[in-house]
Design a protein around this motif. Structure first.
Motif, PDB file in Angstrom:
ATOM      1  N   CYS A 189      54.473 -25.763  -2.568  1.00  0.00           N
ATOM      2  CA  CYS A 189      55.881 -25.493  -2.201  1.00  0.00           C
ATOM      3  C   CYS A 189      56.374 -24.260  -2.962  1.00  0.00           C
ATOM      4  O   CYS A 189      57.032 -23.374  -2.382  1.00  0.00           O
ATOM      5  CB  CYS A 189      56.767 -26.694  -2.533  1.00  0.00           C
ATOM      6  SG  CYS A 189      56.324 -28.197  -1.664  1.00  0.00           S
ATOM      7  N   ARG A 244      57.863 -20.698  -1.435  1.00  0.00           N
ATOM      8  CA  ARG A 244      59.182 -20.162  -1.831  1.00  0.00           C
ATOM      9  C   ARG A 244      59.046 -18.737  -2.361  1.00  0.00           C
ATOM     10  O   ARG A 244      59.883 -17.881  -2.107  1.00  0.00           O
ATOM     11  CB  ARG A 244      59.813 -21.032  -2.930  1.00  0.00           C
ATOM     12  CG  ARG A 244      60.087 -22.463  -2.513  1.00  0.00           C
ATOM     13  CD  ARG A 244      61.297 -22.547  -1.583  1.00  0.00           C
ATOM     14  NE  ARG A 244      61.632 -23.924  -1.269  1.00  0.00           N
ATOM     15  CZ  ARG A 244      61.820 -24.377  -0.032  1.00  0.00           C
ATOM     16  NH1 ARG A 244      61.713 -23.585   1.012  1.00  0.00           N
ATOM     17  NH2 ARG A 244      62.153 -25.629   0.175  1.00  0.00           N
ATOM     18  N   LYS A 268      60.798 -22.454   6.106  1.00  0.00           N
ATOM     19  CA  LYS A 268      61.285 -23.805   5.776  1.00  0.00           C
ATOM     20  C   LYS A 268      60.087 -24.732   5.550  1.00  0.00           C
ATOM     21  O   LYS A 268      59.089 -24.669   6.264  1.00  0.00           O
ATOM     22  CB  LYS A 268      62.093 -24.362   6.949  1.00  0.00           C
ATOM     23  CG  LYS A 268      63.427 -23.664   7.162  1.00  0.00           C
ATOM     24  CD  LYS A 268      64.538 -24.574   6.700  1.00  0.00           C
ATOM     25  CE  LYS A 268      65.920 -24.100   7.075  1.00  0.00           C
ATOM     26  NZ  LYS A 268      66.290 -22.822   6.478  1.00  0.00           N
ATOM     27  N   LEU A 274      58.696 -28.454   5.673  1.00  0.00           N
ATOM     28  CA  LEU A 274      58.966 -29.693   6.413  1.00  0.00           C
ATOM     29  C   LEU A 274      57.784 -30.630   6.176  1.00  0.00           C
ATOM     30  O   LEU A 274      56.647 -30.289   6.510  1.00  0.00           O
ATOM     31  CB  LEU A 274      59.092 -29.318   7.903  1.00  0.00           C
ATOM     32  CG  LEU A 274      59.111 -30.387   8.978  1.00  0.00           C
ATOM     33  CD1 LEU A 274      60.271 -31.355   8.773  1.00  0.00           C
ATOM     34  CD2 LEU A 274      59.244 -29.740  10.367  1.00  0.00           C
ATOM     35  N   LYS A 284      61.055 -30.913  -3.189  1.00  0.00           N
ATOM     36  CA  LYS A 284      60.974 -29.446  -3.036  1.00  0.00           C
ATOM     37  C   LYS A 284      61.127 -29.010  -1.577  1.00  0.00           C
ATOM     38  O   LYS A 284      61.405 -27.849  -1.305  1.00  0.00           O
ATOM     39  CB  LYS A 284      59.614 -28.948  -3.542  1.00  0.00           C
ATOM     40  CG  LYS A 284      59.428 -29.100  -5.037  1.00  0.00           C
ATOM     41  CD  LYS A 284      59.331 -27.772  -5.724  1.00  0.00           C
ATOM     42  CE  LYS A 284      59.569 -27.965  -7.214  1.00  0.00           C
ATOM     43  NZ  LYS A 284      59.460 -26.766  -7.977  1.00  0.00           N
ATOM     44  N   ALA A 285      60.894 -29.926  -0.660  1.00  0.00           N
ATOM     45  CA  ALA A 285      60.917 -29.564   0.769  1.00  0.00           C
ATOM     46  C   ALA A 285      62.357 -29.385   1.253  1.00  0.00           C
ATOM     47  O   ALA A 285      63.311 -29.873   0.637  1.00  0.00           O
ATOM     48  CB  ALA A 285      60.235 -30.664   1.572  1.00  0.00           C
ATOM     49  N   ASP A 286      62.505 -28.691   2.382  1.00  0.00           N
ATOM     50  CA  ASP A 286      63.833 -28.595   3.007  1.00  0.00           C
ATOM     51  C   ASP A 286      64.125 -29.862   3.798  1.00  0.00           C
ATOM     52  O   ASP A 286      65.267 -30.328   3.825  1.00  0.00           O
ATOM     53  CB  ASP A 286      63.860 -27.390   3.963  1.00  0.00           C
ATOM     54  CG  ASP A 286      63.691 -26.091   3.212  1.00  0.00           C
ATOM     55  OD1 ASP A 286      64.615 -25.718   2.473  1.00  0.00           O
ATOM     56  OD2 ASP A 286      62.611 -25.473   3.313  1.00  0.00           O
ATOM     57  N   LEU A 287      63.095 -30.385   4.442  1.00  0.00           N
ATOM     58  CA  LEU A 287      63.278 -31.559   5.301  1.00  0.00           C
ATOM     59  C   LEU A 287      62.052 -32.462   5.194  1.00  0.00           C
ATOM     60  O   LEU A 287      60.931 -31.964   5.005  1.00  0.00           O
ATOM     61  CB  LEU A 287      63.396 -31.121   6.770  1.00  0.00           C
ATOM     62  CG  LEU A 287      64.643 -30.338   7.190  1.00  0.00           C
ATOM     63  CD1 LEU A 287      64.380 -29.628   8.507  1.00  0.00           C
ATOM     64  CD2 LEU A 287      65.836 -31.272   7.319  1.00  0.00           C
ATOM     65  N   TRP A 342      57.822 -22.134   9.581  1.00  0.00           N
ATOM     66  CA  TRP A 342      57.652 -23.491   9.086  1.00  0.00           C
ATOM     67  C   TRP A 342      56.345 -23.640   8.322  1.00  0.00           C
ATOM     68  O   TRP A 342      55.282 -23.242   8.816  1.00  0.00           O
ATOM     69  CB  TRP A 342      57.634 -24.486  10.268  1.00  0.00           C
ATOM     70  CG  TRP A 342      58.932 -24.524  11.004  1.00  0.00           C
ATOM     71  CD1 TRP A 342      59.239 -23.868  12.162  1.00  0.00           C
ATOM     72  CD2 TRP A 342      60.113 -25.229  10.606  1.00  0.00           C
ATOM     73  NE1 TRP A 342      60.538 -24.128  12.522  1.00  0.00           N
ATOM     74  CE2 TRP A 342      61.103 -24.963  11.582  1.00  0.00           C
ATOM     75  CE3 TRP A 342      60.439 -26.064   9.528  1.00  0.00           C
ATOM     76  CZ2 TRP A 342      62.388 -25.506  11.505  1.00  0.00           C
ATOM     77  CZ3 TRP A 342      61.717 -26.599   9.457  1.00  0.00           C
ATOM     78  CH2 TRP A 342      62.673 -26.314  10.432  1.00  0.00           C
ATOM     79  N   LYS A 394      64.858 -36.845   4.286  1.00  0.00           N
ATOM     80  CA  LYS A 394      65.577 -35.870   3.445  1.00  0.00           C
ATOM     81  C   LYS A 394      66.078 -34.733   4.318  1.00  0.00           C
ATOM     82  O   LYS A 394      65.349 -34.273   5.184  1.00  0.00           O
ATOM     83  CB  LYS A 394      64.638 -35.298   2.397  1.00  0.00           C
ATOM     84  CG  LYS A 394      65.395 -34.429   1.416  1.00  0.00           C
ATOM     85  CD  LYS A 394      64.502 -33.602   0.558  1.00  0.00           C
ATOM     86  CE  LYS A 394      65.392 -32.639  -0.218  1.00  0.00           C
ATOM     87  NZ  LYS A 394      64.680 -31.481  -0.655  1.00  0.00           N
TER      88      LYS A 394
END
Ligand code: 13P
Ligand code: SF4
Length: 387
Positions: free
Chosen positions: A252, A256, A263, A265, A277-280, A300, A387
């Motif tokens: 992750c 970044r 993103k 996921l 650490k993930a967005d979703l 993604w 999340k």
């Protein structure tokens, strides 16, 4: 459960992929409405294109339960999914797993004898008002235990709804076999990490039979005492998915750093640190829907099984879709279902023989169906994010 798959007759090794594909299409035509093929999203493209229905574990359970007319369900997935289909479908329907060795290492991390030992300690000795919740990735015997003790099954699509229901039934939940789905879901519901403990069946088993009255159970990453249990709201079984366990915080961080617009996921079978650490984070169906609905040009990095990631990438050439990991996160047991085994199973059906039938005994079925029905009663209209 790892079952032995006998080798196929030699003629199947001589066939090319095209020959097998043509033959499978032909067998499907011959069997017509007597046959339904179900395919989990982690299956290879060459197999999943023959599925009449595709889905994640929840969707396939729902579809399995609706099959009233078909005579045969050929399940292109893993053993626990075929067991669920057998439990939920009409008694007439025969469920077939094309390769018996397509098991699930996570499901094998929860054995019924260990759950009975855990229950003795947590309920009889610690006095917990406990509801057992099992991820559908578990043996039928575990589902039956949950059904018979006021609990339920869940999948990653409805884990939160099922946990919310469980807390209306009791004070505490034991969640098995996937500690990560349990932890990620409970945390998203606002339960802090220090109100969750890990129960390690292996350590408990290694400690041998523990006479009643001794207050320490050798479990957890240290020792799990009745005080720990009293403080806990969720007892997490020490199990995990070996595929989703390959995703890391470092991966992750690297996304970044190298691609800030991308993103992340991930599936909730990933470790808590990765989900944070993930967005979703969400189930397989949630991942698919999120990518499908994202705008062209979106990027993604996805933390789930590689066949699904590749499929999403090829279905969305206008989006940049790749795996979160540099390494190939492959479910090797899902991969055992291939064209050869699928063709062999269909050939046998056409010849009037049922091979590789997955059949749950009636007493186990009677209780397991309660757990699965409670799961199906707690389904959100759309797969929701954890999340
Ligand atoms: P879902 O199909 O519930 O997303 O679970 C993924 C998985 O690992 C199936 O074995
Ligand atoms: Fe089991 Fe993980 Fe494979 Fe799913 S992806 S079948 S949980 S090993």
């Amino acid at each position: 459960m790892i079952l032995f798959q006998p080798p196929l007759p030699p003629k199947y090794s001589a066939l090319t992929e095209d020959e097998m594909a043509l033959a499978i299409a032909e067998r499907k035509r011959t069997l017509g409405s007597r046959l339904v093929i179900l395919g989990h999203h982690y299956q290879q493209d060459e197999v999943i294109r023959f599925a009449d229905f595709t889905g994640d574990s929840l969707k396939l359970s729902q579809i399995g339960a609706q099959q009233k007319d078909a005579e045969f369900i050929v399940f292109c997935g893993v053993h626990f999914m075929a067991e669920s289909a057998d439990i939920l479908s009409d008694d007439r329907v025969k469920v077939i797993l094309p390769d018996l060795s397509a098991g699930c290492s996570m499901a094998d991390m929860a054995e019924i004898e260990d759950l009975e030992t855990a229950w003795d300690f947590l309920v009889d000795e610690c006095g917990a008002n406990l509801i057992p919740i099992t991820y559908v990735n578990s043996a039928a015997s575990i589902k039956a235990f949950c059904g018979g003790h006021g609990g339920a099954c869940c999948t990653s699509s409805n884990a939160r709804k099922v946990l919310e229901w469980a807390f209306t039934q009791g004070d505490k939940v034991i969640f098995l076999p996937d500690q990560h789905l349990g932890r990620n879901t409970a945390y998203a519901m606002g339960i802090p990490l220090d109100r969750m403990v890990v129960y390690d069946p292996k350590t408990q088993r290694a400690a041998g039979f523990r006479p009643r009255g001794r207050s320490i159970a050798l479990a957890n990453d240290g020792q799990l005492t009745p005080d720990h249990v009293r403080n806990a709201r969720v007892i997490l079984w020490k199990g995990h998915c070996s595929v989703h366990g390959l995703f890391t915080e470092a991966q992750c961080n690297e996304i970044r750093r190298s691609d800030p617009g991308c993103k992340i996921l991930v599936h909730p079978e990933c470790k808590w640190e990765v989900v944070q650490k993930a967005d979703l984070a969400g189930s397989t169906e949630f991942i698919i829907r999120t990518v499908n609905e994202s705008p062209p040009g979106s990027r993604w990095a996805i933390g789930t099984e590689i066949h699904l990631v590749h499929r999403l990438a090829s279905q969305h050439p206008d989006k940049a879709v790749r795996s979160l990991a540099g390494i190939q996160c492959l479910c090797t047991t899902m991969y055992r279902i291939d064209l050869r085994h699928l063709l062999w199973a269909l050939d046998e059906l056409v010849a009037g023989r049922v091979v590789n039938q997955i059949k749950v005994d009636p007493e186990t079925k009677r209780l397991a169906v309660l757990a699965l029905q409670r799961m199906l009663a707690n389904v959100a209209p759309q797969p929701v994010a954890i999340k």
